[in-house]
Write an enzyme that holds these catalytic residues in place. Sequence first.
Site, mmCIF file in Angstrom:
data_model
loop_
_atom_site.group_PDB
_atom_site.id
_atom_site.type_symbol
_atom_site.label_atom_id
_atom_site.label_comp_id
_atom_site.label_asym_id
_atom_site.label_seq_id
_atom_site.Cartn_x
_atom_site.Cartn_y
_atom_site.Cartn_z
ATOM 1 N N LEU A 1 0.810 -1.216 0.000
ATOM 2 C CA LEU A 1 0.000 0.000 0.000
ATOM 3 C C LEU A 1 0.848 1.274 0.000
ATOM 4 C CD1 LEU A 1 -2.731 -1.069 2.589
ATOM 5 C CD2 LEU A 1 -2.693 -1.429 0.118
ATOM 6 N N HIS B 1 -3.508 4.240 -2.248
ATOM 7 C CA HIS B 1 -4.440 3.304 -1.606
ATOM 8 C C HIS B 1 -5.078 3.956 -0.374
ATOM 9 C CE1 HIS B 1 -1.668 0.186 -3.471
ATOM 10 N NE2 HIS B 1 -2.847 -0.200 -3.902
ATOM 11 N N GLN C 1 -10.018 -1.217 -15.580
ATOM 12 C CA GLN C 1 -10.545 -2.078 -14.509
ATOM 13 C C GLN C 1 -11.809 -1.469 -13.904
ATOM 14 O OE1 GLN C 1 -8.124 -4.195 -11.389
ATOM 15 N NE2 GLN C 1 -8.596 -2.380 -10.194
ATOM 16 N N MET D 1 1.141 7.045 -8.985
ATOM 17 C CA MET D 1 1.604 6.103 -7.957
ATOM 18 C C MET D 1 1.092 4.707 -8.265
ATOM 19 S SD MET D 1 1.566 7.891 -4.298
ATOM 20 C CE MET D 1 2.455 9.407 -4.024
ATOM 21 N N SER E 1 2.008 0.279 -7.213
ATOM 22 C CA SER E 1 2.848 -0.689 -6.502
ATOM 23 C C SER E 1 4.001 -1.133 -7.383
ATOM 24 C CB SER E 1 2.019 -1.907 -6.110
ATOM 25 O OG SER E 1 0.971 -1.492 -5.277
HETATM 26 O O1 PAF Z 1 -6.418 -3.185 -8.569
HETATM 27 C C1 PAF Z 1 -6.041 -4.188 -7.927
HETATM 28 O O2 PAF Z 1 -5.198 -4.097 -7.030
HETATM 29 C C2 PAF Z 1 -6.641 -5.544 -8.250
HETATM 30 O O3 PAF Z 1 -6.846 -5.703 -9.615
HETATM 31 C C3 PAF Z 1 -7.931 -5.851 -7.465
HETATM 32 C C4 PAF Z 1 -9.053 -4.886 -7.833
HETATM 33 C C5 PAF Z 1 -7.653 -5.777 -5.978
HETATM 34 C C6 PAF Z 1 -8.422 -7.272 -7.788
HETATM 35 O O4 PAF Z 1 -7.470 -8.228 -7.445
#
Ligand code: PAF
Length: 286
Positions: free
Chosen positions: A33, A37, A155, A186, A188
Amino acid sequence: MQIYHHIHSLREVLSEARVQGKRVGVVPTMGNLHAAHIALIKTAQLHCDVVVCTIFVNRLQFGLNEDWDRYPRTLESDSLKLNEAGCDFLFCPEEQEIYPNGMDSQARVRVPCMADTLCGKSRPGHFDGVTTVVAKLFNIIQPDIAVFGIKDFQQLAIVRRMAEDLCMPVGIIAGDIVREPDGLAMSSRNGFILAEERPRANQLNQSLSWICEQIASGERDFHALEQEAKQQISESGFKPDYVQICNSRTLESAAHDDAQITVLGAMYTQHARLIDNISLSLKPPL
Ligand code: PAF
């Protein structure tokens, strides 16, 4: 913050919260995170009484040659950050808890077309893995709202479409992109950017911003803009994956008179694949 590894104990505590009339929100993550996040957690807190953050590195959404095995797992520091942010519950299940029957025969949720374009072209099956695990998390948690970052624009659009098409009673809320001072979104995966690449790693953002400026000043040769942006990325030493000017809702290539446009792109550094996007509203023609 209370931490849960098992579905049944999380469900128990959430049903108590619901009996007390509390609204439940979820922020699904894969951990590692960072500030973006935490901003999603803060957004969720504005919309509900109880926030559940989930951390699960979902193997189903990684391709065979992708980075599932080296994806950073930093549960201890993640839970400290969540605690500090005032998150109520952390759900961090083992793989067996989410996929008790294994992954090969797992029932899947798929949003056709939208899942096969843009990032879906270079990551076949990725979004099916995302929608499947998000649908499972929705069924486990039964949240009133769920927050997803705009950085993963495709997504977000696909999850919205899944919830709409399957009548899932979850409000999908978009959380803003958080950027480094030079514009790099930003992520990960930024930890995989080499030190020598870092000063140029904002090139994707620069090229997408350049396209938006061109469109805002009247340029409508979208194909030429996409090609030029890819050229800029190559010249800065990275490998472009795609740059595409899209209709924000359908993710199809934008028409010249679309009012809501999103410019999306992805590029490869030596060890990372970075994505970014910028949306712009155009006045409808008179
Ligand atoms: O965006 C993410 O970190 C992932 O695709 C999610 C939405 C947690 C699903 O695994």
